[in-house]
Design an enzyme around this catalytic site. Structure first.
Site, PDB file in Angstrom:
ATOM      1  N   LYS A  17       0.872  -1.170   0.000  1.00 33.43           N
ATOM      2  CA  LYS A  17       0.000   0.000   0.000  1.00 33.43           C
ATOM      3  C   LYS A  17       0.908   1.218   0.000  1.00 33.43           C
ATOM      4  CE  LYS A  17      -3.853   2.078   2.581  1.00 33.43           C
ATOM      5  NZ  LYS A  17      -4.609   2.073   3.859  1.00 33.43           N
ATOM      6  N   ARG A  87       5.980   1.869   7.104  1.00 32.07           N
ATOM      7  CA  ARG A  87       5.294   1.280   8.255  1.00 32.07           C
ATOM      8  C   ARG A  87       5.994  -0.022   8.611  1.00 32.07           C
ATOM      9  NH1 ARG A  87       0.211  -2.625   8.510  1.00 32.07           N
ATOM     10  NH2 ARG A  87      -0.206  -2.552  10.744  1.00 32.07           N
ATOM     11  N   ARG A 237     -10.017 -12.514  13.152  1.00 34.30           N
ATOM     12  CA  ARG A 237      -9.303 -12.890  14.376  1.00 34.30           C
ATOM     13  C   ARG A 237     -10.289 -13.012  15.533  1.00 34.30           C
ATOM     14  NH1 ARG A 237      -5.277  -8.030  13.784  1.00 34.30           N
ATOM     15  NH2 ARG A 237      -4.364  -8.536  11.757  1.00 34.30           N
ATOM     16  N   GLY A 327     -12.154   1.858   9.392  1.00 33.64           N
ATOM     17  CA  GLY A 327     -13.222   1.668   8.410  1.00 33.64           C
ATOM     18  C   GLY A 327     -14.588   1.444   9.019  1.00 33.64           C
ATOM     19  N   GLY A 329     -15.319   2.016  12.415  1.00 31.87           N
ATOM     20  CA  GLY A 329     -15.554   3.110  13.354  1.00 31.87           C
ATOM     21  C   GLY A 329     -16.002   4.390  12.702  1.00 31.87           C
ATOM     22  N   GLU A 330     -15.496   4.643  11.486  1.00 34.85           N
ATOM     23  CA  GLU A 330     -15.826   5.882  10.777  1.00 34.85           C
ATOM     24  C   GLU A 330     -17.135   5.785   9.994  1.00 34.85           C
ATOM     25  OE1 GLU A 330     -12.462   7.019   8.329  1.00 34.85           O
ATOM     26  OE2 GLU A 330     -11.084   6.409   9.922  1.00 34.85           O
ATOM     27  N   GLU A 381      -3.169   7.241   8.826  1.00 34.59           N
ATOM     28  CA  GLU A 381      -1.863   6.700   9.199  1.00 34.59           C
ATOM     29  C   GLU A 381      -0.773   7.124   8.218  1.00 34.59           C
ATOM     30  OE1 GLU A 381      -2.410   2.444  11.052  1.00 34.59           O
ATOM     31  OE2 GLU A 381      -4.093   2.826   9.699  1.00 34.59           O
TER      32      GLU A 381
END
Length: 395
Positions: A17, A87, A237, A327, A329-330, A381
């Site tokens: 990315k 990152r 997960r 994604g 939460g927003e 980020e």
């Protein structure tokens, strides 16, 4: 001095990315995703103000993909690229801040491979490829775990024999640190509070999910642990399970550790509970249609999230607000609403109209009158990684 350009790279095991960040522009001049690397279906997707384009790169590895990406980045940067920010998932206890990458820091990242065997090798492959292609450019590592190095020992230690920590680094590290740092700082700015005198509960919700208690701009506790498997229910997960589950599955079904680990990381969470999907958008539609698995997955996700947020409150001296990001939460007003319903004991109440407005990048406060502050703050980020890179260039 003209505005500087930083390329931000986030390498996965079969993906890259990337985003070009200009310090004076709110949007990215160029961004994209290389995926399915190492396979005949490898492809790079580019996106800029003119639109989107995809380029097939059969069997390309990280170096070959970056060799295709970097000329376009240079062109979008007007031939003037100032640095590259990478990152890096796991910095262990060695890295408590972002750092310039050199032989010594690369050795430190390699030493942490045992803590993140899926992530750190991929991060390193991207770093090496970028260094080979741009040996003169300064390159910076920004660590998911670094923000959480401010946690007190009583928050990061497990109740296991001492030698496991001292000799093998078995402790809670936490992840999503770059996001938690960015949104808690942004929340303070939006609320008109000084970062150095503010306390936040933060929920970063995507395919991976975590909560964090942020006090005066520092992490005091977080839900993820030694690995990103601990804590909340996530896309695939499991989050927290009884530690003896491994033993039970081995004795009952004959499963080995590799199979159990794969099940907990790749077949559990929303996907495992629903039997349908790991995508909250799909599950929300199915829930409305009465799909039992989707209903169960949604309810477990929201309840466990609320439970974790309430627990994170133990680390706060005061509560200036709860922040939703990522994604889910927003964009998921129903997840936010249901989670807050579980937190009535803490006084949280949602304003339905304000909550519905905050999707697709819209930030705002969504609490009803008399409730503690609740904010939706889009994470970024890539910009935080670029800001860290620029700060190290300035230093």
């Amino acid at each position: 001095m003209s505005a500087r350009n930083i390329l931000v790279i986030n390498c996965g095991s079969s993906s890259i990315k990337f985003a070009l960040v200009n310090e004076a522009q709110s949007s990215f001049p160029l961004q994209g995703l290389a995926e399915r690397l190492g396979s005949p279906e490898a492809v790079i997707h580019f996106e800029n103000a003119s639109g989107k384009e995809s380029v097939n790169v059969p069997d390309a590895d990280h170096q070959a993909a970056l060799a295709q990406i970097l000329p376009r980045v240079e062109e979008a940067a007007g031939g003037h690229l100032d640095g590259i920010g990478h990152r890096v998932v796991h910095g262990g206890e060695k890295f408590f801040a972002s750092t310039l990458l050199n032989d010594e820091t690369l050795a430190g990242i390699e030493a942490n491979i045992q803590l993140a065997p899926l992530h750190n090798p991929a991060n390193l492959s991207g770093i090496h490829a970028a260094m080979n292609l741009f040996p003169e450019l300064p390159q910076v590592g920004v660590f998911d775990t670094a923000f959480h190095q401010s946690m007190p020992e009583h928050a990061y230690r497990y109740a296991v024999p001492d030698f496991l920590y001292k000799e093998h680094g078995v402790r809670r590290y936490g992840f999503h640190g770059t996001s938690h740092r960015f949104v808690s700082k942004r929340a303070a700015e939006l609320a008109g509070l000084p970062v150095e005198n503010s306390s936040w509960l933060v929920a970063h919700l995507g395919n991976g999910c975590s909560t964090c208690a942020v006090v005066n701009g520092e992490s005091r506790d977080t839900s993820m642990g030694l690995t990103p498997l601990e804590g909340l229910v996530m896309g695939t997960r499991s989050g927290d399970v009884d530690p003896s589950l491994h033993n039970f599955l081995h004795n009952t079904l004959g499963w080995d550790l590799a199979k159990i680990d794969s099940m907990l990381n790749k077949e559990s969470g929303l996907k495992g509970l629903s039997g349908l999907s790991n995508d909250m958008r799909t599950l929300t539609e199915a829930r409305q249609a009465g799909h039992p698995g989707a209903v169960l997955a949604f309810e477990v996700f929201c309840y466990r999230l609320a439970k974790s947020l309430a627990a994170m409150g133990c680390a706060l001296p005061q509560l200036d607000g709860l922040v939703f990001t990522g994604g889910i939460g927003e964009n998921s007003a129903v997840v936010r609403e249901r989670t807050l319903e579980h937190l009535k004991l803490l006084g949280f109440k949602v304003d339905g109209e304000a909550n519905a407005r905050c999707t697709r990048g819209v930030a705002g406060e969504i609490q009803a009158a008399g409730s503690p502050r609740v904010m939706v703050v889009p994470t970024n980020e890539e910009r935080q990684i670029a800001l860290d890179t620029l700060a190290l260039l300035d230093a």
